[in-house]
Design a protein around this motif. Structure first.
Motif, short mmCIF file in Angstrom:
data_model
loop_
_atom_site.label_atom_id
_atom_site.label_comp_id
_atom_site.label_asym_id
_atom_site.label_seq_id
_atom_site.Cartn_x
_atom_site.Cartn_y
_atom_site.Cartn_z
N GLN A 16 0.96 -1.17 -0.12
CA GLN A 16 -0.21 0.01 0.02
C GLN A 16 0.87 1.51 0.03
O GLN A 16 0.52 2.21 -0.41
N ARG A 17 2.01 1.27 0.63
CA ARG A 17 2.87 2.27 0.71
C ARG A 17 3.42 2.58 -0.58
O ARG A 17 3.65 3.74 -1.09
N GLU A 18 3.96 1.55 -1.36
CA GLU A 18 4.30 1.56 -2.71
C GLU A 18 3.36 2.12 -3.58
O GLU A 18 3.99 2.97 -4.48
N GLU A 19 2.16 1.80 -3.58
CA GLU A 19 1.05 2.34 -4.60
C GLU A 19 0.81 3.71 -3.98
O GLU A 19 0.61 4.39 -5.04
N LYS A 20 0.72 3.88 -2.69
CA LYS A 20 0.56 5.30 -2.30
C LYS A 20 1.58 6.41 -2.96
O LYS A 20 1.64 7.33 -3.63
N ALA A 21 2.95 5.91 -2.83
CA ALA A 21 3.87 6.62 -3.39
C ALA A 21 3.81 7.12 -4.96
O ALA A 21 4.05 7.96 -5.53
N LYS A 22 3.47 5.60 -5.79
CA LYS A 22 3.34 5.68 -7.09
C LYS A 22 2.32 6.66 -7.49
O LYS A 22 2.51 7.73 -8.22
N ARG A 23 1.39 6.83 -6.68
CA ARG A 23 0.06 7.76 -7.11
C ARG A 23 0.33 9.25 -6.62
O ARG A 23 0.21 10.26 -7.46
N ASP A 24 1.20 9.43 -5.58
CA ASP A 24 1.51 10.96 -5.31
C ASP A 24 2.62 11.25 -6.25
O ASP A 24 2.55 12.35 -6.65
N HIS A 25 3.54 10.51 -6.73
CA HIS A 25 4.59 10.85 -7.76
C HIS A 25 3.80 11.29 -9.11
O HIS A 25 4.07 12.26 -9.71
N GLU A 26 2.75 10.26 -9.37
CA GLU A 26 1.98 10.78 -10.57
C GLU A 26 1.10 12.09 -10.49
O GLU A 26 1.10 13.03 -11.37
N ARG A 27 0.72 12.40 -9.25
CA ARG A 27 -0.04 13.60 -8.97
C ARG A 27 1.24 14.76 -9.01
O ARG A 27 0.51 15.70 -9.78
N LEU A 28 2.29 14.78 -8.78
CA LEU A 28 3.27 15.62 -8.78
C LEU A 28 3.78 15.80 -10.33
O LEU A 28 3.61 17.21 -10.62
N LEU A 29 3.62 14.79 -11.06
CA LEU A 29 4.10 15.05 -12.50
C LEU A 29 3.11 15.56 -13.25
O LEU A 29 3.12 16.45 -14.12
N HIS A 30 1.62 15.39 -12.91
CA HIS A 30 0.59 16.24 -13.46
C HIS A 30 0.60 17.69 -12.99
O HIS A 30 0.36 18.64 -13.93
N ARG A 31 1.01 17.88 -11.70
CA ARG A 31 1.17 19.27 -11.41
C ARG A 31 2.20 20.01 -12.17
O ARG A 31 2.15 21.12 -12.59
N MET A 32 3.25 19.21 -12.37
CA MET A 32 4.32 19.90 -13.15
C MET A 32 3.80 20.24 -14.34
O MET A 32 4.15 21.29 -15.06
N ASP A 33 2.96 19.52 -15.01
CA ASP A 33 2.54 19.73 -16.37
C ASP A 33 1.60 20.89 -16.54
O ASP A 33 1.47 21.81 -17.49
N GLU A 34 0.73 20.97 -15.13
CA GLU A 34 -0.13 22.32 -15.12
C GLU A 34 0.73 23.46 -15.08
O GLU A 34 0.27 24.39 -15.76
N VAL A 35 1.67 23.54 -14.17
CA VAL A 35 2.77 24.73 -14.21
C VAL A 35 3.13 25.09 -15.49
O VAL A 35 3.36 26.15 -15.94
N GLU A 36 3.60 23.96 -16.21
CA GLU A 36 4.18 24.42 -17.51
C GLU A 36 3.11 24.94 -18.53
O GLU A 36 3.54 26.03 -19.07
N ALA A 37 2.07 24.42 -18.61
CA ALA A 37 1.08 25.15 -19.19
C ALA A 37 0.75 26.48 -19.06
O ALA A 37 0.38 27.44 -19.73
N ALA A 38 0.56 26.63 -17.53
CA ALA A 38 0.25 28.19 -17.05
C ALA A 38 1.13 29.32 -17.25
O ALA A 38 0.83 30.23 -17.20
N SER A 39 2.47 28.64 -17.25
CA SER A 39 3.58 29.53 -17.31
C SER A 39 4.26 29.60 -18.69
O SER A 39 5.24 30.47 -18.95
N GLU A 40 3.67 29.22 -19.69
CA GLU A 40 4.29 29.30 -21.10
C GLU A 40 4.65 30.65 -21.52
O GLU A 40 5.66 30.76 -22.20
N ASP A 41 3.74 31.57 -21.26
CA ASP A 41 4.11 32.90 -21.82
C ASP A 41 5.53 33.40 -21.06
O ASP A 41 6.27 34.20 -21.68
N THR A 42 5.97 32.71 -20.10
CA THR A 42 7.30 33.13 -19.38
C THR A 42 8.33 32.40 -20.08
O THR A 42 9.58 33.15 -20.25
#
Length: 96
Positions: A16-42
């Motif tokens: 369960q810890r391993e699965e949670k860590a995997k989900r958390d990391h996927e969430r971080l990667l998704h957030r990174m994509d959101e920041v990239e899209a939102a900051s494109e003008d920069t």
């Protein structure tokens, strides 16, 4: 239990810890994509004007290069590994 006291969640199994860590990391990667899209003008570097017919380069004047990673990747591979994502480019890059 005392009023207002917090209850601890049940302990997770190693799986369960391993699965949670995997989900958390996927969430971080998704957030990174959101920041990239939102900051494109920069960081976006437009192509040179059309009168440079043969130029495939981009005009990086006033564009800010941005790289990002996650702490799990940094801990696992170290800063000199190809685990940096440069906004506007595909894949993972070494940044050293």
């Amino acid at each position: 239990m005392e009023p207002g006291a917090r209850r601890r969640p049940p302990r997770l199994t190693p799986e369960q810890r391993e699965e949670k860590a995997k989900r958390d990391h996927e969430r971080l990667l998704h957030r990174m994509d959101e920041v990239e899209a939102a900051s494109e003008d920069t960081w976006y570097a437009p192509p040179y004007p059309a009168y440079y017919d043969t130029a495939t380069a981009r005009d990086h004047h006033r564009a800010l290069p941005v790289v990002a990673t996650t702490l799990p990747l940094l801990r696992r591979f170290g800063a000199d590994a190809p685990m940096w994502h440069r906004f506007g480019r595909n894949g993972w890059h070494r940044w050293s």
